[in-house]
Enzyme design. Structure first.
Site, PDB file in Angstrom:
ATOM      1  N   HIS A 237     -10.935   9.112   7.286  1.00  0.00           N
ATOM      2  CA  HIS A 237     -10.669   7.679   7.468  1.00  0.00           C
ATOM      3  C   HIS A 237     -10.093   7.339   8.837  1.00  0.00           C
ATOM      4  CE1 HIS A 237      -9.743   3.632   6.171  1.00  0.00           C
ATOM      5  NE2 HIS A 237      -8.448   3.790   6.390  1.00  0.00           N
TER       6      HIS A 237
ATOM      7  N   GLU B  41       0.846  -1.192   0.000  1.00  0.00           N
ATOM      8  CA  GLU B  41       0.000   0.000   0.000  1.00  0.00           C
ATOM      9  C   GLU B  41       0.876   1.235   0.000  1.00  0.00           C
ATOM     10  OE1 GLU B  41      -3.341  -0.085   2.797  1.00  0.00           O
ATOM     11  OE2 GLU B  41      -3.130  -2.242   2.910  1.00  0.00           O
TER      12      GLU B  41
HETATM   13  P1  FAD Z   1     -12.806   0.076  16.410  1.00  0.00           P
HETATM   14  O1  FAD Z   1     -12.530  -1.105  15.596  1.00  0.00           O
HETATM   15  O2  FAD Z   1     -13.283   1.286  15.709  1.00  0.00           O
HETATM   16  O3  FAD Z   1     -13.876  -0.313  17.510  1.00  0.00           O
HETATM   17  C1  FAD Z   1     -14.441   0.649  18.364  1.00  0.00           C
HETATM   18  C2  FAD Z   1     -15.404  -0.041  19.301  1.00  0.00           C
HETATM   19  O4  FAD Z   1     -15.762   0.846  20.343  1.00  0.00           O
HETATM   20  C3  FAD Z   1     -16.703  -0.493  18.659  1.00  0.00           C
HETATM   21  O5  FAD Z   1     -17.017  -1.765  19.137  1.00  0.00           O
HETATM   22  C4  FAD Z   1     -17.735   0.493  19.208  1.00  0.00           C
HETATM   23  O6  FAD Z   1     -19.025  -0.064  19.338  1.00  0.00           O
HETATM   24  C5  FAD Z   1     -17.149   0.780  20.564  1.00  0.00           C
HETATM   25  N1  FAD Z   1     -17.590   2.040  21.146  1.00  0.00           N
HETATM   26  C6  FAD Z   1     -17.346   3.299  20.711  1.00  0.00           C
HETATM   27  N2  FAD Z   1     -17.912   4.188  21.538  1.00  0.00           N
HETATM   28  C7  FAD Z   1     -18.532   3.486  22.510  1.00  0.00           C
HETATM   29  C8  FAD Z   1     -19.302   3.829  23.638  1.00  0.00           C
HETATM   30  N3  FAD Z   1     -19.593   5.095  23.960  1.00  0.00           N
HETATM   31  N4  FAD Z   1     -19.793   2.837  24.425  1.00  0.00           N
HETATM   32  C9  FAD Z   1     -19.577   1.526  24.117  1.00  0.00           C
HETATM   33  N5  FAD Z   1     -18.828   1.147  23.064  1.00  0.00           N
HETATM   34  C10 FAD Z   1     -18.327   2.120  22.270  1.00  0.00           C
HETATM   35  N6  FAD Z   1      -6.278  -0.305   9.408  1.00  0.00           N
HETATM   36  C11 FAD Z   1      -5.299  -1.173   9.077  1.00  0.00           C
HETATM   37  O7  FAD Z   1      -4.295  -1.291   9.783  1.00  0.00           O
HETATM   38  N7  FAD Z   1      -5.435  -1.958   7.962  1.00  0.00           N
HETATM   39  C12 FAD Z   1      -6.527  -1.885   7.142  1.00  0.00           C
HETATM   40  O8  FAD Z   1      -6.622  -2.610   6.173  1.00  0.00           O
HETATM   41  C13 FAD Z   1      -7.542  -0.957   7.459  1.00  0.00           C
HETATM   42  N8  FAD Z   1      -8.629  -0.821   6.669  1.00  0.00           N
HETATM   43  C14 FAD Z   1      -9.657  -0.017   7.074  1.00  0.00           C
HETATM   44  C15 FAD Z   1     -10.825   0.040   6.305  1.00  0.00           C
HETATM   45  C16 FAD Z   1     -11.911   0.765   6.750  1.00  0.00           C
HETATM   46  C17 FAD Z   1     -13.160   0.823   5.930  1.00  0.00           C
HETATM   47  C18 FAD Z   1     -11.828   1.483   7.969  1.00  0.00           C
HETATM   48  C19 FAD Z   1     -13.001   2.262   8.471  1.00  0.00           C
HETATM   49  C20 FAD Z   1     -10.656   1.473   8.715  1.00  0.00           C
HETATM   50  C21 FAD Z   1      -9.565   0.736   8.277  1.00  0.00           C
HETATM   51  N9  FAD Z   1      -8.381   0.682   9.009  1.00  0.00           N
HETATM   52  C22 FAD Z   1      -7.393  -0.188   8.642  1.00  0.00           C
HETATM   53  C23 FAD Z   1      -8.270   1.363  10.291  1.00  0.00           C
HETATM   54  C24 FAD Z   1      -8.534   0.357  11.406  1.00  0.00           C
HETATM   55  O9  FAD Z   1      -9.542  -0.522  10.996  1.00  0.00           O
HETATM   56  C25 FAD Z   1      -8.954   1.020  12.699  1.00  0.00           C
HETATM   57  O10 FAD Z   1      -8.095   2.048  13.026  1.00  0.00           O
HETATM   58  C26 FAD Z   1      -8.917  -0.010  13.832  1.00  0.00           C
HETATM   59  O11 FAD Z   1      -9.672  -1.127  13.464  1.00  0.00           O
HETATM   60  C27 FAD Z   1      -9.426   0.589  15.114  1.00  0.00           C
HETATM   61  O12 FAD Z   1      -9.591  -0.454  16.046  1.00  0.00           O
HETATM   62  P2  FAD Z   1     -10.095  -0.113  17.510  1.00  0.00           P
HETATM   63  O13 FAD Z   1     -10.161  -1.394  18.229  1.00  0.00           O
HETATM   64  O14 FAD Z   1      -9.276   0.972  18.077  1.00  0.00           O
HETATM   65  O15 FAD Z   1     -11.559   0.522  17.291  1.00  0.00           O
HETATM   66  C1  SIN Z   2      -7.075   0.119   2.853  1.00  0.00           C
HETATM   67  O1  SIN Z   2      -7.299  -1.079   2.709  1.00  0.00           O
HETATM   68  O2  SIN Z   2      -6.863   0.883   1.913  1.00  0.00           O
HETATM   69  C2  SIN Z   2      -7.056   0.685   4.222  1.00  0.00           C
HETATM   70  C3  SIN Z   2      -5.783   0.389   4.872  1.00  0.00           C
HETATM   71  C4  SIN Z   2      -5.577   1.254   6.081  1.00  0.00           C
HETATM   72  O3  SIN Z   2      -6.363   2.136   6.384  1.00  0.00           O
HETATM   73  O4  SIN Z   2      -4.566   1.042   6.747  1.00  0.00           O
END
Ligand code: FAD
Ligand code: SIN
Length: 523
Positions: free
Chosen positions: A340, A116
């Site tokens: 994003h 990427e």
């Molecule tokens: P999240 O996965 O966002 O989870 C947050 C959780 O908190 C959820 O369960 C939600 O319900 C809960 N929550 C929030 N507020 C509250 C509240 N007030 N009370 C109770 N629960 C709450 N990153 C990569 O490294 N590789 C990738 O390929 C990639 N692709 C992506 C594609 C997309 C479409 C998106 C949107 C993001 C992508 N990212 C990628 C970024 C990555 O997915 C996120 O940064 C990462 O998954 C965040 O994980 P997290 O556990 O911090 O939070």
């Molecule tokens: C993507 O698959 O392009 C998202 C990857 C990322 O946000 O790290």
């Protein structure tokens, strides 16, 4: 209801789920309560496509991964943290494999590594283009077997209970019964993700409204670098396609960005062309659209890869686009940049430690210093995994000293049910439009100042609503979203330069001394 647990984990993305698993194994005699605002599946993690970056074979080494991360971060990564996190990437990925995640392999059985923007070599492990879904389902399957983890879905954390910078738990709204519970815990861990819903166009699911960042700020924690909001260059452009990402891995496989007349343009902007770091590609598309007046550009994979290759590498994107009558094996895909990822967040150590005792923040909600001013693609799932592992290791060592104290029940006072939901939706829409237009990819001092003025008006109205009407999830989210938006604007106004994802046309140059921005609630 008063609920007592040992560890309260808020969030069911990669960081919350992994933390629950590690904790459960390290200290099986302790109770873990994991809550999620929607169903367990709904999180940014679930929608992750590209994969997880990790040094995996002899063509790569740790130093290269570190350098790519530092270059993308544009002077603001904390190199010590970068080294500590990236070094353990292969081990954390192997743990996922042991749990059952089946990363895609090629014909000879080797893991197929994707590429990427900003990566100098192929190093991204993925499950086709549905990596997040596969990880979340695997983690949930493993968690369901464990006795000491209790799960509550559709429970929304409203506020932390913090006294003298010690956290004792949180007030949590059970959406079905509308009851607000008082949950006491030895440690409370925010794994709540980013705050994408402050923008009108985003790749994130609807629940990502900055709740953790806003709760931590209100409690007195230090917040940093919120102005660095990463826009992904390629979100599907279609009136009915809500927030659908077209993975950057597609450019890694040879897809090229073109204007709607079919002209390539990335070579004008960066020597790495279509695989330049994300901030550069998003700004280039923004500039092209402003110049041409068009609504979108094209991402063309059909001209470079045959149909079988496209379908086998990107089955999710292929299927989704077909729903909108776009056959990506035959025609280019209309795309636009969309918000994003929040590179900033609550200041936290690699193990989630914050300035508030017994409050930990991991995953996207945290600002550990890994991403600096622009996250390198696919380093975020990794940060979630490492944060969970480190936090669990820390918590399992010495939790006996943690103070547990019950706290007052939630006071609803004279709050009445709202009869005007429209006030909430109107404010929500206005803020997101304001952020998109005035605080988006290209900023200026005057637009930022205008945005701040308007945010102050929204804040007053939302505050009135919060204190006078019955708490419901939409109101909680709106309050948090407006708070994070305001903090982001204030961070952006304080930065008199352009760096990474923060680009201000009144301050085009980068200052010699790179500094983080910090913001803390005045007492
Ligand atoms: P999240 O996965 O966002 O989870 C947050 C959780 O908190 C959820 O369960 C939600 O319900 C809960 N929550 C929030 N507020 C509250 C509240 N007030 N009370 C109770 N629960 C709450 N990153 C990569 O490294 N590789 C990738 O390929 C990639 N692709 C992506 C594609 C997309 C479409 C998106 C949107 C993001 C992508 N990212 C990628 C970024 C990555 O997915 C996120 O940064 C990462 O998954 C965040 O994980 P997290 O556990 O911090 O939070
Ligand atoms: C993507 O698959 O392009 C998202 C990857 C990322 O946000 O790290």
């Amino acid at each position: 209801m008063k609920i007592k647990t040992d560890f309260l984990i808020i969030g069911s993305g990669i960081s919350g789920l992994s933390l629950a698993l590690h904790l459960s194994k390290l200290i099986p005699n302790q109770k873990i309560l994991l809550i999620s605002k929607e169903t367990l599946l709904e999180s940014s993690t679930y929608y992750a496509q590209g994969g997880i970056a990790s040094v995996w074979n002899d063509n790569d080494n740790l130093e290269k991964h570190i350098q790519d991360t530092l270059i993308a971060g544009d002077g603001l990564c904390n190199e010590i943290i970068v080294r500590r996190i990236l070094k353990q990437a292969p081990e954390r990925v192997r743990e996922l494999i042991a749990l059952g995640v089946k990363f895609t392999r090629d014909e000879n059985g080797e893991y197929n590594l994707g590429k990427e923007g900003g990566h100098s070599v192929r190093r991204i492990l993925h499950v086709n283009d549905q990596t997040g879904q596969s990880i979340v389902k695997t983690l949930i399957k493993n968690i369901r077997n464990l006795d000491n983890i209790e799960i509550r879905e559709k429970w929304c954390a409203v506020n932390l209970y913090v006294k003298n910078l010690i956290c004792y738990g949180a007030y949590v709204l059970e959406q079905e019964t509308e009851e607000i519970h008082n949950i006491t815990a030895k440690a409370t861990i925010l794994a709540t993700g980013g705050s994408d819903k402050i923008y009108l166009y985003t790749t994130n699911p609807d629940i990502i409204s900055g709740d953790g960042i806003a709760m931590a700020y209100r409690a007195g924690a230090m917040i940093s670098n919120l102005e660095f909001y990463q826009f992904h260059p390629t979100c599907l452009y279609h009136p009915y396609a809500k927030s659908f990402l077209i993975t950057e891995a597609m450019r890694g496989e040879g897809a090229i960005l073109k204007d709607i007349k079919g002209n390539v343009f990335m070579e004008k902007y960066h020597p790495q062309k279509d695989l330049a770091p994300r901030d550069i590609v998003s700004r280039a598309i923004d500039a092209e659209l402003k110049k041409s007046g068009d609504d979108y550009v094209y991402l063309d994979i059909a001209s470079y890869k045959d149909s079988a290759h496209i379908k086998s590498h990107f089955p999710g994107v292929y299927e989704k686009c077909l729903e909108f009558n776009i056959d990506i094996t035959k025609e280019p895909i209309p795309v636009v940049p969309a918000a994003h990822y929040s590179c900033g967040g609550v200041v936290a150590g690699i193990d989630g430690i914050t300035e508030i005792k017994n409050l930990y923040v991991i995953g996207e909600a945290a600002c550990t210093g890994l991403h600096g001013s622009n996250r390198l693609a696919s380093n975020s799932l990794l940060e979630g995994l490492v944060g969970a592992y480190e936090c669990a290791s820390y918590l399992s060592k010495d939790f006996s000293s943690f103070k547990v104290k019950s706290f007052p029940e939630w006071e609803s006072g004279s709050a009445i049910p709202s009869t005007e939901a429209v006030v909430i939706t109107q404010n929500w829409d206005e803020i997101r439009m304001l952020m998109q237009n005035f605080v988006g990819i290209v900023r200026s001092d005057s637009r930022l100042k205008r945005a701040l003025k308007r945010m102050n008006i929204f804040a007053e109205e939302i505050d009135y609503y919060y204190w006078n009407y019955k708490i419901e999830k939409n109101l909680v989210e709106l309050r948090n979203l407006s708070m994070v938006a305001e903090l982001l604007i204030r961070c952006a106004l304080s930065r008199k330069e352009s760096r990474g994802t923060h680009f201000n046309e009144n301050h085009l140059d980068k200052l010699e001394l790179a500094r983080n921005s910090y913001i803390k609630r005045p007492w």
